[in-house]
Design an enzyme around this catalytic site. Structure first.
Site, PDB file in Angstrom:
ATOM      1  N   GLU A   1       3.004  -8.129   3.242  1.00  0.00           N
ATOM      2  CA  GLU A   1       3.302  -6.846   3.891  1.00  0.00           C
ATOM      3  C   GLU A   1       3.686  -6.951   5.364  1.00  0.00           C
ATOM      4  O   GLU A   1       2.852  -6.833   6.257  1.00  0.00           O
ATOM      5  CB  GLU A   1       2.111  -5.891   3.746  1.00  0.00           C
ATOM      6  CG  GLU A   1       1.791  -5.581   2.301  1.00  0.00           C
ATOM      7  CD  GLU A   1       0.797  -4.445   2.152  1.00  0.00           C
ATOM      8  OE1 GLU A   1       0.269  -3.969   3.164  1.00  0.00           O
ATOM      9  OE2 GLU A   1       0.564  -4.033   1.008  1.00  0.00           O
TER      10      GLU A   1
ATOM     11  N   GLU B   1      -0.042  -5.917  -5.781  1.00  0.00           N
ATOM     12  CA  GLU B   1      -1.202  -5.053  -5.509  1.00  0.00           C
ATOM     13  C   GLU B   1      -0.926  -3.687  -6.103  1.00  0.00           C
ATOM     14  O   GLU B   1       0.199  -3.180  -6.012  1.00  0.00           O
ATOM     15  CB  GLU B   1      -1.440  -4.857  -3.993  1.00  0.00           C
ATOM     16  CG  GLU B   1      -1.985  -6.070  -3.281  1.00  0.00           C
ATOM     17  CD  GLU B   1      -2.271  -5.813  -1.798  1.00  0.00           C
ATOM     18  OE1 GLU B   1      -2.471  -4.647  -1.393  1.00  0.00           O
ATOM     19  OE2 GLU B   1      -2.278  -6.809  -1.047  1.00  0.00           O
TER      20      GLU B   1
HETATM   21  C1  GBH Z   1      -2.528  -3.022   1.305  1.00  0.00           C
HETATM   22  O1  GBH Z   1      -1.818  -2.342   2.289  1.00  0.00           O
HETATM   23  C2  GBH Z   1      -3.107  -4.291   1.883  1.00  0.00           C
HETATM   24  O2  GBH Z   1      -2.328  -5.412   1.512  1.00  0.00           O
HETATM   25  C3  GBH Z   1      -4.535  -4.528   1.538  1.00  0.00           C
HETATM   26  O3  GBH Z   1      -5.054  -5.515   2.377  1.00  0.00           O
HETATM   27  C4  GBH Z   1      -5.305  -3.238   1.630  1.00  0.00           C
HETATM   28  O4  GBH Z   1      -6.676  -3.393   1.449  1.00  0.00           O
HETATM   29  C5  GBH Z   1      -4.761  -2.317   0.574  1.00  0.00           C
HETATM   30  O5  GBH Z   1      -3.387  -2.133   0.733  1.00  0.00           O
HETATM   31  C6  GBH Z   1      -5.392  -0.931   0.566  1.00  0.00           C
HETATM   32  O6  GBH Z   1      -5.118  -0.269   1.753  1.00  0.00           O
HETATM   33  O7  GBH Z   1      -3.340   5.536   7.722  1.00  0.00           O
HETATM   34  O8  GBH Z   1      -1.291   6.779   7.770  1.00  0.00           O
HETATM   35  O9  GBH Z   1      -1.604   4.923   9.288  1.00  0.00           O
HETATM   36  C7  GBH Z   1      -1.318  -1.080   1.872  1.00  0.00           C
HETATM   37  C8  GBH Z   1      -0.277  -0.534   2.818  1.00  0.00           C
HETATM   38  C9  GBH Z   1       0.164   0.431   4.918  1.00  0.00           C
HETATM   39  C10 GBH Z   1      -1.499   1.385   3.542  1.00  0.00           C
HETATM   40  C11 GBH Z   1      -0.409   1.164   6.093  1.00  0.00           C
HETATM   41  C12 GBH Z   1      -2.069   2.124   4.714  1.00  0.00           C
HETATM   42  C13 GBH Z   1      -1.611   3.076   6.854  1.00  0.00           C
HETATM   43  C14 GBH Z   1      -1.164   4.486   6.784  1.00  0.00           C
HETATM   44  N1  GBH Z   1      -0.873   0.148   3.940  1.00  0.00           N
HETATM   45  N2  GBH Z   1      -1.047   2.387   5.686  1.00  0.00           N
HETATM   46  S1  GBH Z   1      -1.915   5.489   7.994  1.00  0.00           S
END
Ligand code: GBH
Length: 483
Positions: free
Chosen positions: A201, A389
């Site tokens: 990511e 994932e």
């Molecule tokens: C994944 O990211 C990760 O690879 C993993 O480590 C993690 O535990 C899993 O998902 C679950 O979250 O709160 O509006 O700022 C997922 C992609 C991108 C999701 C950033 C959360 C933040 C949005 N992530 N996003 S915000």
């Protein structure tokens, strides 16, 4: 033709599945036919996933030095409740038991990540034998249990030393060191590990780490620097692809685990589908498109002007190196409609009533598991896609009987598996599925307040308790079907 019970069973395919025919009403009954509900091919890969900083703990053991996440988590106000990954779910010590949990689930694969600061505590230079030895032990335990290890080389835990010394991902030095580290790990593990993911990511450690500051190292830099950070990240990926292949002791497969914006047409009619396809390529220009095409496309970059990153044609060749598979981390949809403007598409924002899971960002749209693999094939001709994932947070509670009845997570999983099956049955190149996550763990800025596991973890005692979703996944894997 009068349909007898026997011909009906044959027509419905029950005979082919070896179900009893003619022996009673069961063969022709709706219940018997439901056993075929979304049945996956035998070769489909069922797995689960975690990441080093989220599960390992043992933050300063056996020579590991801090990553940017150790530093960030200690800064007041960064992580919910001031939580850190110091102990996490202690997988560093409890991996033998955790491997047994996986075995009891029946997963064929485990996707884990290697902590760079365990292997190179200073980011480069001296390799820490005790650090790499941990991953050798983990891999051996997995193989002994009949589980195939899939290794991710970077899931955000950059050695703090590189942040301090080189400016972290602002610098090409870091990209170069990542290549060296990736080669080292491949040399040591490739006798037993056949599948490597370079980076997990891009946007989460580039845009969020150096732009919005919501992930480590928590900086808010101007656009020009963020663009350079993005470039260093995709360059690091490309360097690692080459380094892994060069260092491997036998042929291995190399890919990526990316979370692109997943473009879902607002309805499945040709104009909206075509719009979603264009959007998929355009909205992912800095990362997925760059990696799959070896060039920067996209209106954003064209408009960047003096904020555009510095790069060479040689860089772009490296970035676009051939991949053996593409992993997609899939959580939420971005809805796209056809539009008369120059781009031909428009993003449709989620209405405030749009349903989401326990994390506010985790909007529910299972069609992402269908459109992800289909777009990759239609746009870039990718022939091997894995869902690296998929899963959700839930407000899990221990019921008085000691169980966790996470019916919302089961709902999420079931609907996503239906769409994965649709992709497979239509012939799109989806070969595997890794559920996020095996167990509750350190959920970055949310600390331990958001649970994504199918095993519930009591963070005081480290006890692991299977949730309803673990039973669900076990049954789905056992039957290779949606249950
Ligand atoms: C994944 O990211 C990760 O690879 C993993 O480590 C993690 O535990 C899993 O998902 C679950 O979250 O709160 O509006 O700022 C997922 C992609 C991108 C999701 C950033 C959360 C933040 C949005 N992530 N996003 S915000």
């Amino acid at each position: 033709m009068r349909t007898t019970r026997r011909t009906f069973a044959t027509l419905s395919g029950a005979a082919a599945l070896g179900l009893t025919t003619g022996a009673g009403p069961a063969a022709a009954s709706p219940a018997a036919r439901s056993k075929e509900y979304c049945r996956f091919p035998d070769s489909f890969l069922w797995g689960s996933a975690t990441a080093s900083y989220q599960v390992e703990g043992a933050a300063s053991e056996d020579g590991r030095k801090p990553s940017v996440w150790d530093t960030y988590a200690r800064q007041p106000g960064r992580v919910a409740m001031g939580h850190t990954g110091d102990v996490a779910v202690d997988q560093y010590h409890r991996y033998p038991q955790d491997v047994q949990l996986m075995k009891s689930l029946g997963v064929k694969t485990y996707r884990f990540s290697v902590a760079w600061p365990r292997v190179f505590p200073d980011g480069s230079g001296h390799a820490n034998e005790k650090g790499i030895a941990y991953y050798e032990r983990l891999v051996d335990a997995l193989l002994a249990a009949g589980i195939e290890p899939y290794a991710t080389l970077f899931h955000w835990d950059l050695p703090q030393a590189l942040e301090d010394r080189a400016g972290g991902w602002r610098s090409r030095e870091t990209s170069k060191y990542f290549g060296e580290y990736a080669g080292f790990v491949a040399r040591r593990l490739s006798d037993r590990v056949s599948h490597f993911f370079t980076i997990n990511e891009f946007s989460c450690f580039t845009d969020e780490g150096y732009g919005s500051g919501t992930k480590a190292p928590g900086l808010k830099l101007p656009a020009r620097q963020v663009n350079q950070v993005r470039h260093c990240a995709v360059l690091a990926h490309g360097l690692a692809v080459g380094a892994i292949r060069a260092a491997a002791r036998r042929p291995v497969l190399v890919g990526i685990a990316e979370n692109p914006t997943l473009c879902v047409p607002v309805m499945e009619t040709e104009p909206h589908i075509a719009a979603a396809r264009r959007a998929m390529r355009e909205l992912n220009a800095p990362f997925l498109t760059a990696v799959l095409e070896g060039r920067y496309t996209g209106a954003d970059l064209e408009a960047a002007g003096k904020d555009a990153p510095e790069f060479t044609p040689e860089d772009m060749k490296t970035i676009g190196g051939r991949l053996d598979f593409v992993g997609l981390n899939c959580y939420s949809p971005t809805h796209i409609r056809a539009d008369a403007g120059p781009s031909g598409f428009a993003v449709v924002p989620h209405p405030s009533s749009y349903p989401h899971m326990a994390s506010g960002w985790l909007y529910f749209g299972p069609e992402i598991l269908y459109w992800g693999p289909r777009h990759l094939k239609e746009i870039w001709g990718v022939s091997n896609v894995m869902i690296t994932e998929n899963g959700c947070s839930a407000d899990d509670q221990l019921a008085p009987d000691g169980h966790v009845y996470d019916t919302d997570r089961v709902m999420y999983l079931r609907n996503h598996l239906v769409q994965a099956h649709r992709a497979v049955s239509e012939g799109w190149p989806l070969t595997g599925y890794f559920l996020w996550s095996l167990m509750d763990n350190f959920e970055w800025g949310d600390g331990y307040t958001k649970r994504f596991g199918i095993y519930y973890v009591n963070f005081e005692t480290q006890e692991r308790i299977p949730k309803l979703s673990a039973e669900y996944y076990r049954e789905a894997i056992r039957r290779r079907a949606v249950v």
